[in-house]
Design a protein around this motif. Structure first.
Motif, PDB file in Angstrom:
ATOM      1  N   ALA A  28      69.666  41.356  49.268  1.00  0.00           N
ATOM      2  CA  ALA A  28      69.813  39.904  49.313  1.00  0.00           C
ATOM      3  C   ALA A  28      70.370  39.470  50.661  1.00  0.00           C
ATOM      4  CB  ALA A  28      70.752  39.446  48.197  1.00  0.00           C
ATOM      5  N   GLN A  32      71.147  33.836  50.314  1.00  0.00           N
ATOM      6  CA  GLN A  32      70.829  33.965  48.886  1.00  0.00           C
ATOM      7  C   GLN A  32      72.103  34.150  48.062  1.00  0.00           C
ATOM      8  OE1 GLN A  32      68.053  37.269  49.351  1.00  0.00           O
ATOM      9  NE2 GLN A  32      66.485  36.047  48.319  1.00  0.00           N
ATOM     10  N   ILE A  33      72.986  35.000  48.527  1.00  0.00           N
ATOM     11  CA  ILE A  33      74.229  35.250  47.793  1.00  0.00           C
ATOM     12  C   ILE A  33      75.063  33.980  47.711  1.00  0.00           C
ATOM     13  CG2 ILE A  33      76.408  36.522  47.812  1.00  0.00           C
ATOM     14  CD1 ILE A  33      74.789  38.851  49.131  1.00  0.00           C
ATOM     15  N   GLY A  35      73.966  30.941  47.784  1.00  0.00           N
ATOM     16  CA  GLY A  35      73.296  30.046  46.837  1.00  0.00           C
ATOM     17  C   GLY A  35      73.541  30.441  45.395  1.00  0.00           C
ATOM     18  N   TRP A  36      73.455  31.738  45.095  1.00  0.00           N
ATOM     19  CA  TRP A  36      73.695  32.210  43.730  1.00  0.00           C
ATOM     20  C   TRP A  36      75.128  31.911  43.296  1.00  0.00           C
ATOM     21  CZ3 TRP A  36      71.497  37.650  45.168  1.00  0.00           C
ATOM     22  CH2 TRP A  36      70.104  37.587  45.242  1.00  0.00           C
ATOM     23  N   MET A  37      76.071  32.118  44.204  1.00  0.00           N
ATOM     24  CA  MET A  37      77.472  31.875  43.860  1.00  0.00           C
ATOM     25  C   MET A  37      77.734  30.391  43.635  1.00  0.00           C
ATOM     26  SD  MET A  37      79.487  34.708  46.106  1.00  0.00           S
ATOM     27  CE  MET A  37      80.985  34.541  45.151  1.00  0.00           C
ATOM     28  N   THR A  38      77.170  29.558  44.490  1.00  0.00           N
ATOM     29  CA  THR A  38      77.322  28.112  44.324  1.00  0.00           C
ATOM     30  C   THR A  38      76.699  27.657  43.011  1.00  0.00           C
ATOM     31  OG1 THR A  38      77.322  27.792  46.717  1.00  0.00           O
ATOM     32  CG2 THR A  38      76.800  25.866  45.356  1.00  0.00           C
ATOM     33  N   LYS A  39      75.507  28.148  42.715  1.00  0.00           N
ATOM     34  CA  LYS A  39      74.827  27.783  41.473  1.00  0.00           C
ATOM     35  C   LYS A  39      75.623  28.238  40.247  1.00  0.00           C
ATOM     36  CE  LYS A  39      70.328  28.046  39.264  1.00  0.00           C
ATOM     37  NZ  LYS A  39      68.957  28.543  39.361  1.00  0.00           N
ATOM     38  N   ALA A  40      76.349  29.351  40.381  1.00  0.00           N
ATOM     39  CA  ALA A  40      77.157  29.869  39.275  1.00  0.00           C
ATOM     40  C   ALA A  40      78.517  29.180  39.188  1.00  0.00           C
ATOM     41  CB  ALA A  40      77.348  31.377  39.427  1.00  0.00           C
TER      42      ALA A  40
END
Length: 70
Positions: A28, A32-33, A35-40
């Motif tokens: 990743a 990407q990381i 974005g994933w953390m923000t989305k979570a």
């Protein structure tokens, strides 16, 4: 590379299923990381490129992220 796995039934009997599939590693990107953390629901507080707390750059072999749940 191909991966194979088996399924074991827990009632004492065993059934084996062999599944061959082509596998690829995906590393990743930092974007990407993030974005994933923000989305979570996390906010990133600090990012380091190594255990000496140097900044992340294009030569970093790893990223250490300190994040807090919002």
């Amino acid at each position: 590379k191909y991966a194979a796995y088996k399924t074991i039934i827990t009632n004492g009997g065993r059934l084996y299923f062999k599944h061959d599939m082509l596998c690829f590693k995906h590393f990743a990107t930092l974007e990407q990381i993030r974005g994933w953390m923000t989305k979570a629901g996390f906010s990133i507080e600090k990012e380091y490129g190594d255990y000496n707390r140097n900044a992340v750059d294009e030569n970093s072999q790893r990223v250490i992220i300190f994040a807090r749940k919002k």
